[in-house]
Design a protein around this motif. Structure first.
Motif, PDB file in Angstrom:
ATOM      1  N   VAL A   2       0.832  -1.196   0.000  1.00 19.48           N
ATOM      2  CA  VAL A   2       0.000   0.000   0.000  1.00 19.48           C
ATOM      3  C   VAL A   2       0.870   1.251   0.000  1.00 19.48           C
ATOM      4  N   ALA A   3       0.577   2.171  -0.935  1.00 19.87           N
ATOM      5  CA  ALA A   3       1.247   3.475  -0.961  1.00 19.87           C
ATOM      6  C   ALA A   3       0.453   4.429  -0.091  1.00 19.87           C
ATOM      7  N   ILE A  20       0.339   8.461   0.716  1.00 18.40           N
ATOM      8  CA  ILE A  20       0.861   9.742   0.236  1.00 18.40           C
ATOM      9  C   ILE A  20       0.743  10.760   1.355  1.00 18.40           C
ATOM     10  N   VAL A  27       4.753  12.645  -4.980  1.00 16.99           N
ATOM     11  CA  VAL A  27       3.914  11.886  -5.903  1.00 16.99           C
ATOM     12  C   VAL A  27       3.333  12.860  -6.920  1.00 16.99           C
ATOM     13  N   VAL A  87      -1.009   9.256  -9.897  1.00 17.41           N
ATOM     14  CA  VAL A  87      -1.490   7.953  -9.465  1.00 17.41           C
ATOM     15  C   VAL A  87      -2.540   7.532 -10.481  1.00 17.41           C
ATOM     16  N   TRP A 106      -2.382  -0.195  -8.715  1.00 17.55           N
ATOM     17  CA  TRP A 106      -2.229   1.239  -8.927  1.00 17.55           C
ATOM     18  C   TRP A 106      -0.776   1.541  -9.257  1.00 17.55           C
ATOM     19  N   VAL A 153       2.029   4.354  -9.142  1.00 17.15           N
ATOM     20  CA  VAL A 153       2.363   5.611  -8.462  1.00 17.15           C
ATOM     21  C   VAL A 153       3.658   6.137  -9.061  1.00 17.15           C
ATOM     22  N   TYR A 212       6.434   9.157  -8.932  1.00 21.07           N
ATOM     23  CA  TYR A 212       6.905  10.178  -8.002  1.00 21.07           C
ATOM     24  C   TYR A 212       8.246  10.725  -8.463  1.00 21.07           C
ATOM     25  N   PHE A 222       1.366  -0.643  -6.729  1.00 22.84           N
ATOM     26  CA  PHE A 222       0.816  -0.940  -5.408  1.00 22.84           C
ATOM     27  C   PHE A 222      -0.563  -1.567  -5.548  1.00 22.84           C
ATOM     28  N   VAL A 244      -3.853   2.566  -2.571  1.00 26.26           N
ATOM     29  CA  VAL A 244      -3.256   3.877  -2.303  1.00 26.26           C
ATOM     30  C   VAL A 244      -4.110   4.588  -1.262  1.00 26.26           C
ATOM     31  N   VAL A 299      -4.494   8.342   0.332  1.00 28.79           N
ATOM     32  CA  VAL A 299      -4.086   9.727   0.111  1.00 28.79           C
ATOM     33  C   VAL A 299      -4.251  10.508   1.404  1.00 28.79           C
TER      34      VAL A 299
END
Length: 188
Positions: free
Chosen positions: A5-6, A8, A122, A125, A134, A136, A138, A155, A158, A160
């Motif tokens: 999992v990203a 942000i 980032v 996305v 997803w 991402v 950056y 990922f 995500v 946010v």
């Protein structure tokens, strides 16, 4: 099933999201564009000289800022925000520097620094149409580089947590640009 999992943003929401994701067995990666954790509480003195953010200074703080919420309401349920006795300031409404110290202590206490990639902004996305993932993209700030290097990672999800205090929102008032006044906004 564990996921990659990203997250942000490494402010309050991003840090607690990363901690909870890890507690649930997920592999969290936190992207933070600043040079430290703390999000909006990471004070940049240049912001006081540039109250509308015209010089690309991303900060909502000014030197004497204090919160308008008591510390008891700001802390996490399992990590209370108590007065820092070392500063000699027991007031219920802490200054921005104390909030930043609290978030840094939270990150240390729950060993989150290893999850955070500092100076990574980032820029995009997007959902991968061919997979349940997803992408991402950056930028990474490189010392001495003419431009930032773009990188991309995949990922499963995500989160946010980039906040909403980085861009000023000013009313459009007829003749405002002709007026000789100082305009300050808490979200430069």
């Amino acid at each position: 099933m564990p996921s990659r999992v990203a997250v942000i943003g490494a402010g309050a929401a991003g840090l607690v999201a990363a901690r909870e994701l890890r507690r649930e067995g997920h592999d969290a990666v936190v992207f933070e564009r600043a040079a430290g954790v703390g999000g909006t509480w990471l004070y940049n003195p240049a912001a006081s000289a540039d109250p509308l953010g015209a010089g690309s200074v991303h900060s909502s703080l000014y030197a004497s800022l204090r919160t308008n919420i008591p510390r008891e309401c700001m802390g996490f349920f399992d990590f209370p925000f108590v007065a820092d006795e070392s500063t000699g300031d027991p007031r219920r409404y802490p200054g921005h520097d104390e909030v930043l110290r609290y978030l840094e202590m939270f990150a240390r206490r729950f060993d989150l620094h290893g999850l955070v990639r500092l100076e990574r902004e980032v820029v995009r996305v997007r959902k991968d149409a061919s997979a349940a993932s997803w992408r991402v993209v950056y930028s990474r700030k490189l010392a001495g580089a003419v431009s930032d290097e773009l990188e991309e990672e995949v990922f499963d999800a995500v989160v946010v947590c980039n906040g909403h205090f980085t861009e000023p929102r000013l009313a459009g008032i007829a003749g405002m640009t002709k007026c000789v006044i100082f305009i300050y906004h808490p979200s430069p």
